[in-house]
Scaffold this motif. Structure first.
Motif, PDB file in Angstrom:
ATOM      1  N   GLY A  77       0.811  -1.229   0.000  1.00  0.00           N
ATOM      2  CA  GLY A  77       0.000   0.000   0.000  1.00  0.00           C
ATOM      3  C   GLY A  77       0.834   1.265   0.000  1.00  0.00           C
ATOM      4  N   ASP A  78       0.241   2.300   0.571  1.00  0.00           N
ATOM      5  CA  ASP A  78       0.881   3.620   0.603  1.00  0.00           C
ATOM      6  C   ASP A  78       2.205   3.597   1.348  1.00  0.00           C
ATOM      7  N   CYS A  79       2.218   2.949   2.491  1.00  0.00           N
ATOM      8  CA  CYS A  79       3.385   3.051   3.374  1.00  0.00           C
ATOM      9  C   CYS A  79       4.652   2.627   2.636  1.00  0.00           C
ATOM     10  N   LEU A  80       4.619   1.449   2.045  1.00  0.00           N
ATOM     11  CA  LEU A  80       5.817   0.945   1.370  1.00  0.00           C
ATOM     12  C   LEU A  80       6.109   1.698   0.073  1.00  0.00           C
ATOM     13  N   ASN A  81       5.072   1.930  -0.724  1.00  0.00           N
ATOM     14  CA  ASN A  81       5.313   2.352  -2.105  1.00  0.00           C
ATOM     15  C   ASN A  81       5.345   3.861  -2.319  1.00  0.00           C
ATOM     16  N   THR A  82       4.425   4.569  -1.654  1.00  0.00           N
ATOM     17  CA  THR A  82       4.298   6.001  -1.955  1.00  0.00           C
ATOM     18  C   THR A  82       4.143   6.854  -0.690  1.00  0.00           C
ATOM     19  N   GLY A  83       4.544   6.309   0.459  1.00  0.00           N
ATOM     20  CA  GLY A  83       4.340   7.054   1.708  1.00  0.00           C
ATOM     21  C   GLY A  83       5.559   7.038   2.597  1.00  0.00           C
ATOM     22  N   CYS A  84       5.409   6.366   3.743  1.00  0.00           N
ATOM     23  CA  CYS A  84       6.450   6.406   4.783  1.00  0.00           C
ATOM     24  C   CYS A  84       7.833   6.036   4.249  1.00  0.00           C
ATOM     25  N   VAL A  85       7.916   4.916   3.557  1.00  0.00           N
ATOM     26  CA  VAL A  85       9.237   4.381   3.193  1.00  0.00           C
ATOM     27  C   VAL A  85       9.975   5.319   2.232  1.00  0.00           C
ATOM     28  N   LYS A 172     -16.324 -13.882   7.571  1.00  0.00           N
ATOM     29  CA  LYS A 172     -16.155 -12.465   7.925  1.00  0.00           C
ATOM     30  C   LYS A 172     -15.274 -11.805   6.863  1.00  0.00           C
ATOM     31  N   ALA A 173     -15.510 -10.516   6.646  1.00  0.00           N
ATOM     32  CA  ALA A 173     -14.674  -9.791   5.676  1.00  0.00           C
ATOM     33  C   ALA A 173     -14.114  -8.534   6.333  1.00  0.00           C
ATOM     34  N   VAL A 174     -13.001  -8.055   5.780  1.00  0.00           N
ATOM     35  CA  VAL A 174     -12.379  -6.836   6.312  1.00  0.00           C
ATOM     36  C   VAL A 174     -12.106  -5.877   5.157  1.00  0.00           C
ATOM     37  N   ILE A 175     -12.553  -4.646   5.318  1.00  0.00           N
ATOM     38  CA  ILE A 175     -12.254  -3.610   4.324  1.00  0.00           C
ATOM     39  C   ILE A 175     -11.023  -2.858   4.813  1.00  0.00           C
ATOM     40  N   ALA A 176      -9.948  -2.944   4.023  1.00  0.00           N
ATOM     41  CA  ALA A 176      -8.684  -2.266   4.394  1.00  0.00           C
ATOM     42  C   ALA A 176      -8.144  -1.587   3.145  1.00  0.00           C
ATOM     43  N   THR A 177      -9.034  -0.838   2.484  1.00  0.00           N
ATOM     44  CA  THR A 177      -8.690  -0.297   1.169  1.00  0.00           C
ATOM     45  C   THR A 177      -8.034   1.082   1.226  1.00  0.00           C
ATOM     46  N   GLY A 178      -7.811   1.617   2.422  1.00  0.00           N
ATOM     47  CA  GLY A 178      -7.004   2.830   2.573  1.00  0.00           C
ATOM     48  C   GLY A 178      -7.592   4.078   1.944  1.00  0.00           C
ATOM     49  N   ALA A 179      -6.716   5.033   1.696  1.00  0.00           N
ATOM     50  CA  ALA A 179      -7.119   6.330   1.136  1.00  0.00           C
ATOM     51  C   ALA A 179      -6.111   6.723   0.068  1.00  0.00           C
ATOM     52  N   VAL A 301       0.953  18.602  -4.333  1.00  0.00           N
ATOM     53  CA  VAL A 301      -0.198  18.771  -3.449  1.00  0.00           C
ATOM     54  C   VAL A 301      -0.017  17.846  -2.243  1.00  0.00           C
ATOM     55  N   GLY A 302       0.064  18.453  -1.075  1.00  0.00           N
ATOM     56  CA  GLY A 302       0.321  17.669   0.143  1.00  0.00           C
ATOM     57  C   GLY A 302      -0.878  17.611   1.070  1.00  0.00           C
ATOM     58  N   VAL A 303      -2.036  18.048   0.608  1.00  0.00           N
ATOM     59  CA  VAL A 303      -3.239  17.999   1.465  1.00  0.00           C
ATOM     60  C   VAL A 303      -4.320  17.165   0.810  1.00  0.00           C
ATOM     61  N   GLY A 304      -5.198  16.647   1.634  1.00  0.00           N
ATOM     62  CA  GLY A 304      -6.395  15.984   1.122  1.00  0.00           C
ATOM     63  C   GLY A 304      -6.207  14.494   0.890  1.00  0.00           C
ATOM     64  N   ARG A 305      -6.967  13.694   1.626  1.00  0.00           N
ATOM     65  CA  ARG A 305      -6.970  12.243   1.423  1.00  0.00           C
ATOM     66  C   ARG A 305      -8.429  11.824   1.212  1.00  0.00           C
ATOM     67  N   ARG A 306      -8.637  10.951   0.238  1.00  0.00           N
ATOM     68  CA  ARG A 306     -10.008  10.489  -0.045  1.00  0.00           C
ATOM     69  C   ARG A 306     -10.066   8.978   0.169  1.00  0.00           C
ATOM     70  N   PRO A 307     -11.087   8.493   0.933  1.00  0.00           N
ATOM     71  CA  PRO A 307     -11.149   7.052   1.210  1.00  0.00           C
ATOM     72  C   PRO A 307     -11.452   6.249  -0.060  1.00  0.00           C
ATOM     73  N   ASN A 308     -10.816   5.084  -0.209  1.00  0.00           N
ATOM     74  CA  ASN A 308     -11.037   4.218  -1.375  1.00  0.00           C
ATOM     75  C   ASN A 308     -12.279   3.349  -1.160  1.00  0.00           C
ATOM     76  N   GLY A 343      -7.612   0.708   9.397  1.00  0.00           N
ATOM     77  CA  GLY A 343      -6.652   1.573   8.700  1.00  0.00           C
ATOM     78  C   GLY A 343      -7.279   2.848   8.174  1.00  0.00           C
ATOM     79  N   ASP A 344      -6.619   3.429   7.190  1.00  0.00           N
ATOM     80  CA  ASP A 344      -7.004   4.756   6.681  1.00  0.00           C
ATOM     81  C   ASP A 344      -8.449   4.803   6.175  1.00  0.00           C
ATOM     82  N   ILE A 345      -9.006   3.676   5.801  1.00  0.00           N
ATOM     83  CA  ILE A 345     -10.373   3.663   5.251  1.00  0.00           C
ATOM     84  C   ILE A 345     -11.394   4.074   6.308  1.00  0.00           C
ATOM     85  N   CYS A 346     -11.046   3.918   7.588  1.00  0.00           N
ATOM     86  CA  CYS A 346     -12.041   4.218   8.626  1.00  0.00           C
ATOM     87  C   CYS A 346     -11.481   5.053   9.776  1.00  0.00           C
ATOM     88  N   SER A 347     -10.177   5.266   9.798  1.00  0.00           N
ATOM     89  CA  SER A 347      -9.594   5.882  10.992  1.00  0.00           C
ATOM     90  C   SER A 347      -9.311   7.369  10.788  1.00  0.00           C
TER      91      SER A 347
END
Ligand SMILES: Cc1cc2nc3c(=O)[nH]c(=O)nc-3n(C[C@H](O)[C@H](O)[C@H](O)COP(=O)(O)OP(=O)(O)OC[C@H]3O[C@@H](n4cnc5c(N)ncnc54)[C@H](O)[C@@H]3O)c2cc1C
Length: 512
Positions: A77-85, A172-179, A301-308, A343-347
């Motif tokens: 996701g974001d962390c490895l590819n286009t975020g933290c790392v 059970k299912a989990v939505i972890a689709t981020g932003a 652009v460093g502002v604005g996140r939209r949930p997936n 994760g980011d989809i709900c937090s």
């Protein structure tokens, strides 16, 4: 050298297509990946292979659950590819340059002509990212017992998810689709073109002039890194100053550092417009009564996140969506009791470590009738500017709003030996105690490695240790973390009331 020559799908942002990005793609979205045959039914189907999805999937599989993980783009996701790392790799290189630039202060002569080699900085980042990506790779997750499906997932029935022509049945299912990055509605921005976190790490040439929109954590971190690499950076912010959510004294220290790096801050900005003329992009903005018209080569652009949430067919399975993402209760259950989110989809706290700890809550609650609550998490955060600014718990304004009486203790780094010796005296530790007790309700640290200092205070808050306990904990001398112990001493001194002082005085006079 990894032998992958075929390009990954177009949606996969791993440019430029070189050795390191080939290695990355081989781990996180190999073009020759074959989805497995689905099991009859899964304990858990997880949609999204970022931190939240990966931790949920691997944790559940480790406990013996049958788990399917669905990822449409890049595992990690974001962390490895286009975020933290990638951002922290760039920030480290920018610090290396700042150390060379400031070497003379330490009596060190940097070789004449020292400069930043931007393409080499970016290649280092790509190499390190590719190395770290083995942790999140499809191959590793398959070995750990997770059925990995590459493709876009969507709910197709009350207990099914559809991916790449296959149907996955779940208990059970989990939505972890981020932003994802969402550009603000600024006139002319879309027409002129702009960078976001999804594209900035693909740059191969340093923009000579860079406009950065938004002085939040992403904007400030990248603005400082690019300024240190040599870009003339214009940082545009609608509110006053930078890092508007942070403690004002703390943000002011970081601001001074950004200004020293040559960043031009245009805060309280209004009427921001973008245009494109003869190859140049132009930013026009009003800031503090002045009108600015600034030509730039790139705009970030460093502002604005939209949930997936699009394309998941959440309506069909009764999962309610709010502006900020999927609606969950305190147990991270959506409005469909069989479907959870993390994760980011709900937090509201969009951090990797939050995604990680929410995933652990979901495993307990979804698989074992657990009662774990998201609100019970003590969540720290850190912005990796130089100096860093790290925070946990309440700010002064929160205490005021909630009518909680606090007593604040501040230790400036200018009075801490190690910070003096390091030449890193611009910083502080601020701790808010519940009035009349040593219970820590919140803390902010500004220091070069504030993120490494904060966990002591987070530990204390999480496990109910008061500031007095920190005072009685031996810290090695000299360390910058001694600033925290000194606050403990400061608290203990407040317990020395005139009455206790009088008793001591009399006892010592008597035993002289
Ligand atoms: C520039 C930047 C720097 C950052 N730095 C830090 C930092 O230093 N520290 C920190 O803690 N946080 C940082 N963050 C935030 C951090 O990256 C996120 O909080 C974290 O990645 C959230 O993880 P997630 O799993 O919730 O979502 P994501 O990482 O966004 O993962 C979601 C995944 O779901 C996939 N997906 C979406 N829809 C579907 C679908 N329909 N089917 C299949 N797959 C789908 C996506 O492709 C993606 O891979 C940073 C963010 C940015 C942008």
């Amino acid at each position: 050298m990894v032998q992958v020559t075929e390009r990954p799908p177009a949606s996969v942002v791993v440019q430029p297509w070189n050795e390191h990005n080939q290695a990355l793609a081989h781990n996180v979205h190999p073009s020759d990946w074959v989805n497995p045959a689905p099991a009859d039914r899964y304990n858990l189907v997880v949609i999204g292979g970022g931190t939240a999805g990966l931790v949920t999937a691997v944790g559940a599989a480790g406990l013996g659950a049958k788990v399917a993980l669905v990822e449409r783009d890049l595992m990690g996701g974001d962390c490895l590819n286009t975020g933290c790392v990638p951002s922290k790799a760039l920030i480290r290189a920018a610090r290396a340059w700042a150390d060379v630039r400031d070497a003379e202060e330490y009596g060190v002569e940097a070789p004449p002509g020292s400069k930043v080699n931007f393409p080499a900085v970016m290649e280092r980042m790509r190499r390190l990212r590719a190395g770290i990506s083995t942790n999140d790779s499809v191959w590793r997750f398959r070995e750990l017992g997770v059925d990995v499906f590459l493709g876009e997932g969507r709910f197709s029935g009350s207990d099914t998810v559809e991916v790449a022509g296959k149907t996955l049945r779940y208990k059970k299912a989990v939505i972890a689709t981020g932003a994802r990055a969402a550009a603000p509605p600024i006139p002319g921005l879309a027409e002129a073109g702009y960078l976001t976190n999804e594209t900035v790490f693909s740059l191969t040439e340093l923009p000579r002039r860079l406009g950065v929109i938004g002085a939040g954590p992403i904007g400030c971190e990248l603005a400082q890194a690019f300024a240190r690499f040599g870009s003339q950076v214009y940082l545009v912010e609608a509110l006053h100053g930078i890092l508007p959510n942070e403690d004002r004294d703390a943000a002011q220290i970081v601001l001074q550092s950004l200004l020293r790096d040559g960043i031009m801050l245009l805060c309280c900005g209004s009427d921001l417009k973008v245009s494109k003329e003869e190859g140049d992009k132009r930013l026009t903005v009003d800031s503090h009564g002045q009108h600015y018209d600034i030509p730039v080569d790139e705009i970030l652009v460093g502002v604005g996140r939209r949930p997936n949430v699009e394309g998941l067919d959440l309506d069909a399975v009764g999962v309610a969506v709010e502006k900020t993402g999927v609606k969950v209760n305190d147990r991270l259950q959506t409005t469909n009791p069989r479907i959870y989110a993390a994760g980011d989809i709900c937090s509201p706290y969009k951090f990797t470590h939050t995604a990680d700890f929410q995933a652990r809550i979901v495993i307990q609650n979804a698989l074992f009738f657990g009662r774990a609550k998201a609100s019970a998490l003590t969540i720290p955060w850190c912005t990796y500017t130089d100096p860093e600014i790290a925070h946990v718990g309440l700010y002064e304004r929160d205490a005021k709003t909630r009518g909680i009486r606090i007593k604040t203790f501040v230790q400036e780094l200018k009075d801490v030996d190690r910070a003096i010796l390091d030449g890193e005296t611009e910083g502080l530790v601020k701790v808010h105690l519940q009035e009349g007790t040593d219970k820590i309700l919140g803390a902010t640290v500004v220091a070069r490695h504030a993120g490494e200092m904060l966990p002591e205070l987070t530990l204390a808050m999480t496990h109910g240790l008061g500031l007095g306990k920190i005072a009685s904990t031996i810290h090695p001398y000299p360390t910058q973390a001694e600033a925290i112990r000194k606050l403990g001493d400061a608290y203990n001194r407040t317990r020395l009331t005139p009455f206790v002082k009088g008793l001591f005085h009399r006892w010592l006079a008597w035993t002289r």
